[in-house]
Design an enzyme around this catalytic site. Structure first.
Site, mmCIF file in Angstrom:
data_model
loop_
_atom_site.group_PDB
_atom_site.id
_atom_site.type_symbol
_atom_site.label_atom_id
_atom_site.label_comp_id
_atom_site.label_asym_id
_atom_site.label_seq_id
_atom_site.Cartn_x
_atom_site.Cartn_y
_atom_site.Cartn_z
ATOM 1 N N GLN A 49 -4.723 -1.295 9.658
ATOM 2 C CA GLN A 49 -4.642 -2.642 9.093
ATOM 3 C C GLN A 49 -5.253 -3.653 10.067
ATOM 4 O O GLN A 49 -4.890 -3.693 11.239
ATOM 5 C CB GLN A 49 -3.159 -2.977 8.814
ATOM 6 N N ASP B 189 -11.184 3.140 4.208
ATOM 7 C CA ASP B 189 -11.596 1.739 4.109
ATOM 8 C C ASP B 189 -13.122 1.626 4.078
ATOM 9 O O ASP B 189 -13.658 0.581 3.734
ATOM 10 C CB ASP B 189 -11.077 0.963 5.340
ATOM 11 N N LYS C 88 0.847 -1.206 0.000
ATOM 12 C CA LYS C 88 0.000 0.000 0.000
ATOM 13 C C LYS C 88 0.875 1.246 0.000
ATOM 14 O O LYS C 88 0.625 2.199 -0.742
ATOM 15 C CB LYS C 88 -0.920 0.015 1.235
#
Ligand code: NAD
Length: 297
Positions: free
Chosen positions: A98, A121, A54
């Protein structure tokens, strides 16, 4: 007739190019570089690989990447303190924590502490609510990528029968909401569904997010269906070692479907590309600029 194979790798690379153009435009027009903060707690090897990838793709698109690696012993309060700091930091437009988080940390409390406008997200309860009530939300990256591929294939999805297999908060549920918004007739199948084969026999679109290798057989599909395989499963390979497969048996499904995403090379690359797209969208929104339509839905 073999199905068309939907090339997620090249689609994702076009999204990344587009993201890079919009980043350059933001820099030249208002002097702002979009920034993505990624928080990793602990030393889960798979998470480390994702976070590295990422970060690399964020920088390659011309954005700022801020990585925060914290030890597994980090307390929930320490993590919430960092989130508060990132929420207040004007150079950070997107925040991603994460998952999974180490035991003892309440994931929902952490996700819901992220400012919804920076929740790239799309997991914050406000974004889930806004998506399901048809308001402008940050849309979870994997379903966003799946919808982009479906829109490219069909243009207008209205009236199509869609079956989503899986009801997780990160894939199945938001995917179903997005398809509803496109005016599909949506059925969500899950572990207690008793007539999956019957449902699939009438599905124009199948999105499989089950987490079971090769679970969906081609025999179950309606001829010509479009199959989006979200699953990522590692299995033993006949040649020794292991290989990645999806939730759909690609060989039998590609003989019956009209189009299908491969694993690897389908949904996977789209997910990170959509994370970059969401970060740019968040930056446009933060500066009250009209956002690029091709980067969101
Ligand atoms: P999950 O475990 O949270 O959810 C799985 C879902 O499958 C559940 O809702 C369950 O009800 C359903 N299910 C289980 N058995 C079933 C059955 N027999 N019939 C019908 N439904 C059944 O998983 P998830 O997080 O939604 O992920 C699903 C898969 O997608 C996994 O393989 C995961 O690795 C993969 N994934 C890929 C990406 C990507 O970027 N490509 C992103 C997220 C998840």
């Amino acid at each position: 007739m073999a199905a068309d194979v939907i090339d997620g790798k090249s689609f994702a690379s076009r999204i990344r190019e587009s993201v890079a153009c919009y980043v350059a435009e933001l820099v030249s027009s208002i002097g702002v570089t979009p920034g993505l903060a990624v928080v990793l707690v602990g030393d889960d090897p798979a998470s480390q690989v994702y976070v590295r990838s990422k970060g690399q793709q964020t920088v390659a698109a011309g954005m700022n990447s801020f990585e925060h690696r914290l030890p597994a012993t980090t307390s929930q309060n320490e993590l919430l303190g960092l989130i508060e700091q990132l929420n207040a930091d004007a150079s950070v437009h997107g925040i991603l924590v994460q998952l999974p988080l180490p035991k003892g940390i309440d994931e929902s409390a952490v996700i819901n502490a992220i400012s919804p406008a920076k929740d790239v997200d799309g997991f914050h309860i406000s974004n889930a609510g806004m998506l399901s009530t048809g308001q402008k939300a940050m849309v979870p990256c994997t379903p966003l990528g799946c919808l982009m591929m479906l829109r490219q294939r069909y243009g207008d999805l209205s009236g199509l029968n869609a079956v989503v297999i899986g009801r997780s908060n990160i894939v199945g549920k938001p995917m179903a909401q997005l398809l509803l918004r496109e005016s599909c007739t949506v059925t969500v199948a899950h572990s207690r569904t008793t007539n999956l084969q019957q449902l699939l026999s009438d599905a124009d679109i199948v999105v499989a997010a089950v987490g079971k290798p090769l679970f969906v057989s081609g025999d179950w599909l309606k001829p010509g269906a479009t199959v989006i395989d979200v699953g990522i499963n590692r299995i033993e390979s006949a040649e020794g070692g292991t290989r990645l497969v999806g939730d759909v048996d690609f060989d039998s499904a590609s003989a019956k479907a009209g189009a299908i995403t491969p694993v690897p090379g389908g949904v996977g690359p789209m997910t990170i590309a959509c994370l970059l797209a969401n970060t740019v969208t968040a930056c446009y929104r933060a500066h009250s600029l009209p956002e690029p339509l091709e980067l969101s839905v």
